[in-house]
Every structure is written in C-alpha cells, then in structure tokens.
Design a protein around this motif. Structure first.
Motif, short mmCIF file in Angstrom:
data_model
loop_
_atom_site.label_atom_id
_atom_site.label_comp_id
_atom_site.label_asym_id
_atom_site.label_seq_id
_atom_site.Cartn_x
_atom_site.Cartn_y
_atom_site.Cartn_z
N GLU A 75 -15.35 21.05 -84.33
CA GLU A 75 -16.74 21.00 -85.10
C GLU A 75 -17.73 21.19 -84.13
O GLU A 75 -18.70 22.02 -84.49
CB GLU A 75 -16.92 19.67 -85.91
CG GLU A 75 -15.82 19.50 -87.02
CD GLU A 75 -16.00 18.01 -87.55
OE1 GLU A 75 -17.21 17.50 -87.40
OE2 GLU A 75 -15.02 17.74 -88.48
N GLU A 82 -17.87 24.90 -83.09
CA GLU A 82 -18.25 25.71 -84.29
C GLU A 82 -19.58 25.57 -84.40
O GLU A 82 -20.39 26.59 -84.82
CB GLU A 82 -17.65 25.33 -85.84
CG GLU A 82 -16.01 25.50 -85.73
CD GLU A 82 -15.41 25.15 -86.63
OE1 GLU A 82 -14.45 25.67 -87.30
OE2 GLU A 82 -15.72 24.07 -87.50
N GLN A 83 -20.20 24.47 -84.27
CA GLN A 83 -21.64 24.23 -84.56
C GLN A 83 -22.57 25.19 -83.21
O GLN A 83 -23.50 25.55 -83.26
CB GLN A 83 -22.25 22.84 -84.28
CG GLN A 83 -21.94 22.15 -85.67
CD GLN A 83 -22.56 22.65 -86.84
OE1 GLN A 83 -23.72 22.96 -86.78
NE2 GLN A 83 -21.79 22.96 -87.72
N ARG A 84 -21.69 24.79 -82.08
CA ARG A 84 -22.42 25.51 -80.87
C ARG A 84 -22.41 27.15 -80.92
O ARG A 84 -23.39 27.82 -80.47
CB ARG A 84 -21.76 25.24 -79.51
CG ARG A 84 -22.10 23.77 -79.18
CD ARG A 84 -21.72 23.33 -77.93
NE ARG A 84 -22.00 21.94 -77.70
CZ ARG A 84 -21.48 21.20 -76.84
NH1 ARG A 84 -20.53 21.51 -76.01
NH2 ARG A 84 -22.01 19.96 -76.71
N LEU A 85 -21.35 27.65 -81.77
CA LEU A 85 -21.46 29.00 -81.76
C LEU A 85 -22.44 29.77 -82.75
O LEU A 85 -22.95 30.63 -82.73
CB LEU A 85 -19.94 29.55 -82.52
CG LEU A 85 -18.84 29.36 -81.47
CD1 LEU A 85 -17.46 29.63 -82.12
CD2 LEU A 85 -19.18 30.83 -80.30
N LYS A 86 -23.13 28.78 -83.69
CA LYS A 86 -23.95 28.99 -84.43
C LYS A 86 -25.40 28.89 -84.00
O LYS A 86 -26.25 29.25 -84.52
CB LYS A 86 -24.06 28.06 -85.83
CG LYS A 86 -22.92 28.27 -86.65
CD LYS A 86 -22.84 27.29 -87.86
CE LYS A 86 -21.69 27.35 -88.76
NZ LYS A 86 -21.57 26.30 -89.54
N ASP A 87 -25.36 28.32 -82.82
CA ASP A 87 -26.85 27.95 -82.21
C ASP A 87 -26.72 28.95 -80.95
O ASP A 87 -26.03 28.89 -79.85
CB ASP A 87 -26.67 26.35 -81.81
CG ASP A 87 -28.19 26.14 -81.25
OD1 ASP A 87 -28.97 27.01 -80.93
OD2 ASP A 87 -28.32 24.66 -81.21
N ASP A 88 -27.97 29.61 -80.80
CA ASP A 88 -28.03 30.65 -79.77
C ASP A 88 -28.51 30.08 -78.46
O ASP A 88 -28.16 30.65 -77.23
CB ASP A 88 -29.47 31.64 -80.06
CG ASP A 88 -29.02 32.66 -81.33
OD1 ASP A 88 -28.07 32.76 -81.36
OD2 ASP A 88 -30.08 33.02 -81.90
N ALA A 139 -21.82 31.36 -75.79
CA ALA A 139 -21.08 31.41 -76.80
C ALA A 139 -19.40 31.74 -76.33
O ALA A 139 -18.49 31.20 -77.15
CB ALA A 139 -21.30 32.81 -77.67
N GLN A 191 -16.65 29.43 -77.82
CA GLN A 191 -15.38 30.10 -78.24
C GLN A 191 -14.20 29.71 -77.60
O GLN A 191 -12.97 29.33 -78.26
CB GLN A 191 -15.57 31.65 -78.12
CG GLN A 191 -14.35 32.40 -78.90
CD GLN A 191 -14.19 32.27 -80.31
OE1 GLN A 191 -15.50 32.27 -80.94
NE2 GLN A 191 -13.08 31.90 -80.80
#
Length: 132
Positions: free
Chosen positions: A100, A103-109, A113, A117
């Motif tokens: 989780e 996944e949140q960090r992948l959404k946050d610039d 990344a 991943q």
C-alpha cells in the motif's frame, strides 16, 4: 526417482539453502524457467519473485528471492541473491502495508518512482509466496 542436482542459494546473511533437488523454477528477467539435472550451462539475472523447488519424493518447497544472479552447470546450480525468504518467515500484514505504501508513493511525484516500484515488486512477491 528423478535425477537430482546440488542447489545452493546464498544471501548476504549466509547460505539460505544447500541440498539436492530434482527441479527449481526461478523467475528471470525474461520470465520463468526451470532447471533440471544436466541442464545446459547458463548464467542469468534473476528478477524479484517466487521460486519453487521439487526436492524428491513429491516434496515441494517455495520461497521468495529478491533478485540476484544464477549460475547453472550440469551438476550444480548456485543462486546469489540480495535476500531469500521462506513463506513462514514472511509477515503477511507487513507485506500488505508495504504494498500500500509503495502504491501511494508511485502516485506522488515527490518520491523516487524507481525505488517505489522496486518496493512494490518485493511486497507483491512476498504476498504471493505467503498466500500459496
């Protein structure tokens, strides 16, 4: 009984596994592949994922490898990995929380990344190993 070969899985913390197996299925960078006794020599990079072994007498054992390198010869296979885990050593709740977070960090610039991943792939591999 099928022919066996020696398998050694070595992590930075020491020897994770050393014994005879009939087959191991590993996840390489281009997909899964199986190693049997008398396999053609091969060296390749491993991806993060689950491995499955057949030890003989229809005994199966699975675990997680967090990347690495494998060298195969006709009589021996050596896996050098960043980390290896048996299902009983995986905390499923912790793996789900890590998934989780990744996944949140992948959404946050503002987060790296590639690092997020990699964390996601490790968490998914642990969850998959534990739930099998």
């Amino acid at each position: 009984m099928a022919e066996t070969f020696r398998l050694k899985i070595i992590a930075p913390t020491g020897v994770f596994y050393d014994g005879q197996v009939e087959r191991i299925v590993l996840r390489g960078c281009e997909g899964e592949f199986a190693v049997l006794a008398e396999h053609t020599p091969l060296t390749t990079i491993l991806a993060v994922g689950t491995f499955n072994m057949i030890l003989g007498d229809n005994q199966h054992k699975s675990g997680t490898l967090l990347g690495g390198l494998v060298t195969v010869t006709p009589r021996e296979t050596i896996v050098l990995t960043d980390a290896a885990e048996w299902p009983e050593d995986i905390d499923l709740n912790r793996a789900r929380e890590a998934k989780e977070r990744a996944e949140q960090r992948l959404k946050d610039d503002k987060f790296d990344a590639a690092r997020a991943q990699a964390a996601l792939e490790r968490a998914i591999a642990r969850i998959s190993t534990k739930e099998k």
